[in-house]
Design a protein around this motif. Sequence first.
Motif, PDB file in Angstrom:
ATOM      1  N   LEU A 130      37.448  40.418  36.895  1.00  0.00           N
ATOM      2  CA  LEU A 130      37.821  39.741  38.134  1.00  0.00           C
ATOM      3  C   LEU A 130      37.593  38.235  38.028  1.00  0.00           C
ATOM      4  CD1 LEU A 130      38.886  40.003  40.995  1.00  0.00           C
ATOM      5  CD2 LEU A 130      36.533  40.376  41.774  1.00  0.00           C
ATOM      6  N   ARG A 131      36.496  37.835  37.377  1.00  0.00           N
ATOM      7  CA  ARG A 131      36.254  36.399  37.171  1.00  0.00           C
ATOM      8  C   ARG A 131      37.368  35.796  36.314  1.00  0.00           C
ATOM      9  NH1 ARG A 131      30.810  38.131  36.741  1.00  0.00           N
ATOM     10  NH2 ARG A 131      30.960  38.207  34.461  1.00  0.00           N
ATOM     11  N   GLN A 132      37.803  36.541  35.302  1.00  0.00           N
ATOM     12  CA  GLN A 132      38.906  36.078  34.462  1.00  0.00           C
ATOM     13  C   GLN A 132      40.179  35.911  35.288  1.00  0.00           C
ATOM     14  OE1 GLN A 132      39.007  35.001  31.485  1.00  0.00           O
ATOM     15  NE2 GLN A 132      41.191  35.078  30.940  1.00  0.00           N
ATOM     16  N   ARG A 133      40.452  36.871  36.171  1.00  0.00           N
ATOM     17  CA  ARG A 133      41.646  36.790  37.018  1.00  0.00           C
ATOM     18  C   ARG A 133      41.559  35.585  37.953  1.00  0.00           C
ATOM     19  NH1 ARG A 133      45.918  39.893  39.141  1.00  0.00           N
ATOM     20  NH2 ARG A 133      47.057  38.420  40.453  1.00  0.00           N
ATOM     21  N   GLN A 134      40.387  35.331  38.486  1.00  0.00           N
ATOM     22  CA  GLN A 134      40.226  34.189  39.382  1.00  0.00           C
ATOM     23  C   GLN A 134      40.436  32.870  38.643  1.00  0.00           C
ATOM     24  OE1 GLN A 134      36.305  35.203  40.793  1.00  0.00           O
ATOM     25  NE2 GLN A 134      37.076  36.334  42.569  1.00  0.00           N
ATOM     26  N   LEU A 135      39.970  32.809  37.396  1.00  0.00           N
ATOM     27  CA  LEU A 135      40.204  31.609  36.582  1.00  0.00           C
ATOM     28  C   LEU A 135      41.698  31.413  36.324  1.00  0.00           C
ATOM     29  CD1 LEU A 135      37.335  31.830  33.924  1.00  0.00           C
ATOM     30  CD2 LEU A 135      37.613  30.057  35.664  1.00  0.00           C
TER      31      LEU A 135
ATOM     32  N   THR B  56      27.786  49.560  33.418  1.00  0.00           N
ATOM     33  CA  THR B  56      28.638  48.926  32.417  1.00  0.00           C
ATOM     34  C   THR B  56      30.065  48.770  32.939  1.00  0.00           C
ATOM     35  OG1 THR B  56      27.293  49.877  30.642  1.00  0.00           O
ATOM     36  CG2 THR B  56      29.489  49.086  30.054  1.00  0.00           C
ATOM     37  N   VAL B  57      30.539  49.824  33.607  1.00  0.00           N
ATOM     38  CA  VAL B  57      31.880  49.762  34.201  1.00  0.00           C
ATOM     39  C   VAL B  57      31.941  48.653  35.255  1.00  0.00           C
ATOM     40  CG1 VAL B  57      33.586  51.001  35.573  1.00  0.00           C
ATOM     41  CG2 VAL B  57      32.344  52.189  33.755  1.00  0.00           C
ATOM     42  N   ALA B  58      30.909  48.604  36.107  1.00  0.00           N
ATOM     43  CA  ALA B  58      30.875  47.586  37.160  1.00  0.00           C
ATOM     44  C   ALA B  58      30.851  46.178  36.563  1.00  0.00           C
ATOM     45  CB  ALA B  58      29.671  47.807  38.060  1.00  0.00           C
ATOM     46  N   ALA B  59      30.087  45.994  35.494  1.00  0.00           N
ATOM     47  CA  ALA B  59      30.013  44.679  34.849  1.00  0.00           C
ATOM     48  C   ALA B  59      31.351  44.292  34.238  1.00  0.00           C
ATOM     49  CB  ALA B  59      28.917  44.690  33.787  1.00  0.00           C
ATOM     50  N   ALA B  60      32.049  45.281  33.662  1.00  0.00           N
ATOM     51  CA  ALA B  60      33.356  45.003  33.070  1.00  0.00           C
ATOM     52  C   ALA B  60      34.364  44.581  34.137  1.00  0.00           C
ATOM     53  CB  ALA B  60      33.860  46.225  32.325  1.00  0.00           C
ATOM     54  N   PHE B  61      34.342  45.269  35.275  1.00  0.00           N
ATOM     55  CA  PHE B  61      35.247  44.889  36.361  1.00  0.00           C
ATOM     56  C   PHE B  61      34.904  43.508  36.896  1.00  0.00           C
ATOM     57  CE2 PHE B  61      36.731  49.306  36.768  1.00  0.00           C
ATOM     58  CZ  PHE B  61      38.066  49.087  37.078  1.00  0.00           C
TER      59      PHE B  61
ATOM     60  N   PRO C  46      51.301  44.309  44.515  1.00  0.00           N
ATOM     61  CA  PRO C  46      51.146  43.139  43.645  1.00  0.00           C
ATOM     62  C   PRO C  46      49.793  42.469  43.768  1.00  0.00           C
ATOM     63  CG  PRO C  46      52.592  42.661  45.506  1.00  0.00           C
ATOM     64  CD  PRO C  46      52.360  44.133  45.514  1.00  0.00           C
ATOM     65  N   GLU C  47      49.017  42.853  44.789  1.00  0.00           N
ATOM     66  CA  GLU C  47      47.683  42.253  44.968  1.00  0.00           C
ATOM     67  C   GLU C  47      46.641  42.843  44.031  1.00  0.00           C
ATOM     68  OE1 GLU C  47      47.666  45.834  47.777  1.00  0.00           O
ATOM     69  OE2 GLU C  47      49.104  44.393  46.967  1.00  0.00           O
ATOM     70  N   ILE C  48      46.973  43.890  43.276  1.00  0.00           N
ATOM     71  CA  ILE C  48      46.012  44.494  42.342  1.00  0.00           C
ATOM     72  C   ILE C  48      45.516  43.435  41.368  1.00  0.00           C
ATOM     73  CG2 ILE C  48      45.742  46.145  40.435  1.00  0.00           C
ATOM     74  CD1 ILE C  48      47.668  48.001  41.955  1.00  0.00           C
ATOM     75  N   ALA C  49      44.182  43.275  41.306  1.00  0.00           N
ATOM     76  CA  ALA C  49      43.596  42.186  40.517  1.00  0.00           C
ATOM     77  C   ALA C  49      43.156  42.635  39.131  1.00  0.00           C
ATOM     78  CB  ALA C  49      42.399  41.599  41.265  1.00  0.00           C
ATOM     79  N   VAL C  50      42.752  43.898  38.975  1.00  0.00           N
ATOM     80  CA  VAL C  50      42.282  44.417  37.690  1.00  0.00           C
ATOM     81  C   VAL C  50      42.755  45.863  37.557  1.00  0.00           C
ATOM     82  CG1 VAL C  50      40.288  44.866  36.199  1.00  0.00           C
ATOM     83  CG2 VAL C  50      40.201  42.977  37.830  1.00  0.00           C
TER      84      VAL C  50
ATOM     85  N   VAL D 202      38.364  41.343  49.915  1.00  0.00           N
ATOM     86  CA  VAL D 202      37.963  42.280  48.880  1.00  0.00           C
ATOM     87  C   VAL D 202      39.091  42.425  47.865  1.00  0.00           C
ATOM     88  CG1 VAL D 202      37.304  44.666  48.392  1.00  0.00           C
ATOM     89  CG2 VAL D 202      36.435  43.523  50.430  1.00  0.00           C
ATOM     90  N   ALA D 203      38.759  42.317  46.579  1.00  0.00           N
ATOM     91  CA  ALA D 203      39.761  42.456  45.524  1.00  0.00           C
ATOM     92  C   ALA D 203      40.180  43.915  45.410  1.00  0.00           C
ATOM     93  CB  ALA D 203      39.200  41.968  44.201  1.00  0.00           C
ATOM     94  N   THR D 204      41.465  44.128  45.097  1.00  0.00           N
ATOM     95  CA  THR D 204      42.005  45.472  44.892  1.00  0.00           C
ATOM     96  C   THR D 204      42.060  45.765  43.400  1.00  0.00           C
ATOM     97  OG1 THR D 204      43.377  45.298  46.878  1.00  0.00           O
ATOM     98  CG2 THR D 204      43.994  46.980  45.273  1.00  0.00           C
ATOM     99  N   ILE D 205      41.553  46.937  43.007  1.00  0.00           N
ATOM    100  CA  ILE D 205      41.587  47.342  41.607  1.00  0.00           C
ATOM    101  C   ILE D 205      42.280  48.695  41.499  1.00  0.00           C
ATOM    102  CG2 ILE D 205      39.488  46.061  41.035  1.00  0.00           C
ATOM    103  CD1 ILE D 205      37.956  48.720  41.085  1.00  0.00           C
ATOM    104  N   LEU D 206      42.757  48.993  40.292  1.00  0.00           N
ATOM    105  CA  LEU D 206      43.461  50.256  40.051  1.00  0.00           C
ATOM    106  C   LEU D 206      42.808  50.988  38.895  1.00  0.00           C
ATOM    107  CD1 LEU D 206      45.849  52.268  40.332  1.00  0.00           C
ATOM    108  CD2 LEU D 206      47.168  50.742  38.837  1.00  0.00           C
ATOM    109  N   CYS D 207      42.453  52.250  39.119  1.00  0.00           N
ATOM    110  CA  CYS D 207      41.893  53.106  38.074  1.00  0.00           C
ATOM    111  C   CYS D 207      42.872  54.258  37.807  1.00  0.00           C
ATOM    112  CB  CYS D 207      40.544  53.685  38.504  1.00  0.00           C
ATOM    113  SG  CYS D 207      39.274  52.444  38.829  1.00  0.00           S
TER     114      CYS D 207
END
Length: 395
Positions: free
Chosen positions: A129-134, A120-125, A55-59, A12-17
Amino acid sequence: MNQESAMSGQQVATILCVDDEPHVLSSLKLHLQRSYRVLTATSGADGVRLLRAHPEIAVVMSDMRMPGMDGATFLHAARSLAPDTPRLLLTGHADIDSAVAAVNDGQIFRFLLKPCPPATVAAAFAAALRQRQLIDTERALLEQTLTGAIRTLSDVLAMARPAAFGSSVRIKQLALELAARLRPGPWWALEVAAMLLPLGSVALPTEVADRLHDGHAPNAAEREMLDRLPGITENMLAAIPRLEPVRAMLAGVAGKPSGHAEVAALADDETIRLGVAILRVALDFDALDLQGIPVNAARASLHALPGRYNADVLAALDVVRADTQSHGGVREVSPSALRVGMVIASDVRLVSGVLLVARGFTVTPGLIEHIRNLRSGALADPFRVYLEAPADAEA
């Protein structure tokens, strides 16, 4: 980890809000925690601390209007700490001008207008995340390609001019051991920088390189030459794209700001600064070792100059070079018994006095073929190789 991901075995990717309003964070976490591991912070300063600790925070997503450090300032700091982590900005209509400035300054991946529906928020994340994976995939491929190519180049140079380039193998090994003690990897930029450090040695007169390799302490003029080498190497690499972190480390070792803006901008990066500190210790320890100074005395010499060296790196050196023997022993082998991966324990010269291979070199197929092509009786020295250290000693 959410149940679906646990069942599928996916990480599971880690995100920060980041938002100063707790109820906004609670709402975001409620809608996002099914898909992500959600970390939250109620201020920009707390967000910076979490970025350093994870450092594992992806978005990263931040609100624009916050007391103290606003969203634009926080995301600019986030860009410095984690440049590959996509950044989202949540803002109101009244903050459009500030949001535009934040996009330009902090290279925001996307900004969202309040009120923002959960979908919309979910779609943005998801897009971030796809950008980070690329980015991660591209970086992994690039790092593997660059490291492999430079490793081959380093091996060839070490065979062609062993006195000048033989040290790169030893310095790289020590640098990576120190880095492993201090912080989890990957350390590809440090590895490449260590391998390329001697590249500037092409500017050294052959007799100077030979004298230094034979253990003679450098005189004042030679010390000036050596001090200039990292800067020469950094300039030689300027035409190669994506080597900015490597060049920043080399510029740091040279002790002079890079003349290239994209490299100079990395000078304060924590990983770059630690890499520079590691390389300084590895370089100077290897130089003392070449002079025949015992390990304990060499370590003491570095400790006697605390202003020059990072204390944490010196502490790591005390561990990884605690003994005079870092291997399990040495044995003599015939040229025909050499195998790829063996590590040469002492210099090997030809009867003409020319250095064939420097100690610390890892045997390659190219070296084996080169030795096979030598005339009978050309070798003045036997081959001594390190034995593998016992498992309990390595632990």
